[in-house]
Design a protein around this motif. Structure first.
Motif, short mmCIF file in Angstrom:
data_model
loop_
_atom_site.label_atom_id
_atom_site.label_comp_id
_atom_site.label_asym_id
_atom_site.label_seq_id
_atom_site.Cartn_x
_atom_site.Cartn_y
_atom_site.Cartn_z
N TRP A 1 0.84 -1.19 0.00
CA TRP A 1 0.00 0.00 0.00
C TRP A 1 0.89 1.25 0.00
CZ3 TRP A 1 -0.12 -3.31 4.35
CH2 TRP A 1 0.46 -2.80 5.52
N LYS A 2 0.33 2.38 -0.38
CA LYS A 2 1.12 3.58 -0.66
C LYS A 2 1.93 4.08 0.52
CE LYS A 2 -1.51 5.44 -4.54
NZ LYS A 2 -2.32 6.58 -5.06
N ALA A 3 1.40 3.95 1.74
CA ALA A 3 2.09 4.49 2.90
C ALA A 3 3.13 3.55 3.49
CB ALA A 3 1.07 4.86 3.99
N ASP A 4 3.21 2.34 2.96
CA ASP A 4 4.16 1.36 3.49
C ASP A 4 5.58 1.75 3.09
OD1 ASP A 4 5.16 -0.86 4.74
OD2 ASP A 4 4.05 -2.31 3.53
N ASP A 5 6.55 1.48 3.96
CA ASP A 5 7.94 1.77 3.61
C ASP A 5 8.80 0.52 3.61
OD1 ASP A 5 8.10 1.21 6.29
OD2 ASP A 5 8.95 3.15 6.89
N ARG A 6 8.16 -0.66 3.67
CA ARG A 6 8.89 -1.91 3.58
C ARG A 6 9.01 -2.35 2.12
NH1 ARG A 6 5.05 -5.58 6.88
NH2 ARG A 6 3.61 -4.39 5.56
N ASN A 7 9.97 -3.22 1.87
CA ASN A 7 10.20 -3.67 0.49
C ASN A 7 9.56 -5.03 0.26
OD1 ASN A 7 11.10 -4.37 -2.03
ND2 ASN A 7 13.24 -3.86 -1.66
N PRO A 8 8.44 -5.08 -0.47
CA PRO A 8 7.80 -6.37 -0.74
C PRO A 8 8.68 -7.35 -1.48
CG PRO A 8 6.31 -4.55 -1.24
CD PRO A 8 7.68 -3.96 -1.02
N PHE A 9 9.61 -6.85 -2.30
CA PHE A 9 10.48 -7.74 -3.08
C PHE A 9 11.58 -8.37 -2.22
CE2 PHE A 9 8.25 -5.83 -6.49
CZ PHE A 9 8.40 -6.67 -7.57
N GLU A 10 11.71 -7.94 -0.96
CA GLU A 10 12.62 -8.58 -0.01
C GLU A 10 11.82 -9.16 1.15
OE1 GLU A 10 15.61 -5.75 1.09
OE2 GLU A 10 16.38 -5.56 -0.96
N ASN A 11 10.61 -9.64 0.84
CA ASN A 11 9.70 -10.19 1.86
C ASN A 11 9.48 -9.20 2.99
OD1 ASN A 11 7.95 -12.09 2.90
ND2 ASN A 11 9.56 -13.21 4.00
N TYR A 12 9.37 -7.94 2.62
CA TYR A 12 9.06 -6.84 3.53
C TYR A 12 10.17 -6.63 4.57
CZ TYR A 12 4.55 -7.59 1.34
OH TYR A 12 3.56 -7.76 0.41
N GLY A 13 11.37 -7.08 4.25
CA GLY A 13 12.46 -6.94 5.19
C GLY A 13 13.33 -5.72 4.96
N GLY A 14 13.29 -5.15 3.76
CA GLY A 14 14.08 -3.97 3.46
C GLY A 14 13.19 -2.74 3.35
N GLU A 15 13.74 -1.65 2.85
CA GLU A 15 13.02 -0.40 2.72
C GLU A 15 12.70 -0.12 1.26
OE1 GLU A 15 15.23 2.72 4.55
OE2 GLU A 15 14.98 1.93 6.58
N GLU B 1 6.41 4.05 -5.24
CA GLU B 1 6.86 4.30 -6.60
C GLU B 1 8.00 3.36 -6.96
OE1 GLU B 1 7.14 5.43 -10.37
OE2 GLU B 1 5.52 5.98 -8.99
N ALA B 2 8.93 3.13 -6.03
CA ALA B 2 10.02 2.19 -6.29
C ALA B 2 9.48 0.77 -6.48
CB ALA B 2 11.03 2.22 -5.14
N TYR B 3 8.47 0.43 -5.71
CA TYR B 3 7.82 -0.87 -5.85
C TYR B 3 7.25 -1.05 -7.25
CZ TYR B 3 3.83 -4.11 -5.49
OH TYR B 3 2.91 -5.10 -5.71
N LEU B 4 6.58 -0.04 -7.78
CA LEU B 4 6.00 -0.14 -9.11
C LEU B 4 7.10 -0.25 -10.18
CD1 LEU B 4 3.02 2.37 -8.87
CD2 LEU B 4 2.94 -0.13 -8.79
N ASP C 1 9.90 -1.78 -9.64
CA ASP C 1 10.32 -3.18 -9.52
C ASP C 1 9.31 -4.11 -10.20
OD1 ASP C 1 12.63 -2.59 -8.17
OD2 ASP C 1 11.81 -2.96 -6.18
N ILE C 2 8.02 -3.80 -10.07
CA ILE C 2 7.00 -4.61 -10.76
C ILE C 2 7.26 -4.60 -12.27
CG2 ILE C 2 4.58 -4.57 -11.50
CD1 ILE C 2 4.80 -5.90 -8.84
N GLU C 3 7.51 -3.42 -12.82
CA GLU C 3 7.76 -3.32 -14.26
C GLU C 3 9.03 -4.08 -14.64
OE1 GLU C 3 7.93 0.04 -17.80
OE2 GLU C 3 7.18 0.56 -15.80
N THR C 4 10.07 -3.97 -13.82
CA THR C 4 11.31 -4.70 -14.08
C THR C 4 11.08 -6.21 -14.04
OG1 THR C 4 12.67 -2.92 -13.15
CG2 THR C 4 13.67 -5.11 -13.28
N ALA C 5 10.33 -6.67 -13.05
CA ALA C 5 10.08 -8.10 -12.90
C ALA C 5 9.37 -8.68 -14.12
CB ALA C 5 9.26 -8.36 -11.64
N PHE C 6 8.36 -7.97 -14.61
CA PHE C 6 7.61 -8.51 -15.75
C PHE C 6 8.36 -8.30 -17.07
CE2 PHE C 6 4.40 -8.66 -12.50
CZ PHE C 6 3.75 -9.84 -12.79
N THR C 7 9.24 -7.33 -17.11
CA THR C 7 10.14 -7.21 -18.26
C THR C 7 11.07 -8.42 -18.31
OG1 THR C 7 10.08 -4.79 -18.20
CG2 THR C 7 11.94 -5.81 -19.35
N ARG C 8 11.59 -8.81 -17.14
CA ARG C 8 12.43 -9.99 -17.06
C ARG C 8 11.64 -11.24 -17.44
NH1 ARG C 8 18.07 -9.45 -16.23
NH2 ARG C 8 18.44 -7.64 -14.91
#
Length: 223
Positions: A115-129, A133-136, A138-145
């Protein structure tokens, strides 16, 4: 393309101890879309394999399962559940390369939510920051890959929900659709509702403040 489904919210496979409350895609949903968008013998990929629901359903339907999972303990759990050897790779989808696996015929996946106010990194199992916008990005990068390991005309189905958190709405489904449409042709969405058996203590049947979710359907138009 069916634009509305109502399915049983059930999980036939038990999770490891300590993980029982994890929200995950019901097997009935995976089965519906794999039957519609793949054939026996097809190679089905889930680049966010999680606890392996997509891979188990694919194997049961005589598809060849293939997955990538960030967490090593989940990789071990999936391997114990499958008969297919080497079906899941421990790795980061952001590093996915075509050399990792043979080309795939279909993708069914559910990326980690944010969600927009979250500051955890979903791509690191919510363990990083991270930021939304950075998440989105990463989403684009993941599906490009992902595009590099898909056959032309392969279907890409994304199970996702918009999110309500502390009174604020994050239009996660629409934001992901917007980013993924930069790589794949968007064919439309299916609204999914869940039969309630009365034994459900989540805030909304799906668990994110809503009583429905979406499956976004894309097609790999690469030639």
């Amino acid at each position: 393309m069916q634009t509305y489904l109502s399915l049983e919210y059930a999980h036939p496979d038990k999770l490891p101890p300590g993980h029982a409350n994890e929200v995950r895609t019901p097997a009935t949903l995976v089965e519906h879309f794999l039957r519609e968008y793949s054939e026996p013998g097809d190679r089905v990929i889930d680049p966010f394999a999680g606890y392996g629901t997509t891979l188990r359903v694919a194997e049961r339907l005589d598809r060849e399962p293939c997955g990538i999972e960030y967490e090593s303990d989940r990789v071990a759990y999936i391997e114990d559940q499958l008969e297919t050897a080497d079906a899941v790779r421990h790795g980061d989808v952001l590093d996915l390369e075509a050399s990792w696996m043979p080309a795939c015929d279909c993708c069914f996946t559910s990326p980690p939510f944010m969600w927009k106010a979250d500051d955890r990194n979903p791509f690191e199992n919510y363990g990083g920051e991270s930021t939304y916008e950075a998440y989105l990005v990463d989403i684009e990068t993941a599906f490009t890959r992902l595009e590099s390991v898909l056959h032309p005309d392969s279907a890409v189905i994304i199970d996702v929900s918009n999110m309500k958190h502390e009174g604020e709405v994050t239009t996660l489904a629409w934001d992901i659709a917007d980013r993924v449409a930069n790589m794949f042709h968007f064919e439309g969405e299916t609204v999914v509702t869940w039969d309630d058996d009365g034994d459900n203590d989540r805030d909304g049947t799906f668990g994110y403040g809503y009583d429905h979710s979406y499956c976004l359907v894309f097609r790999n138009a690469a030639e």
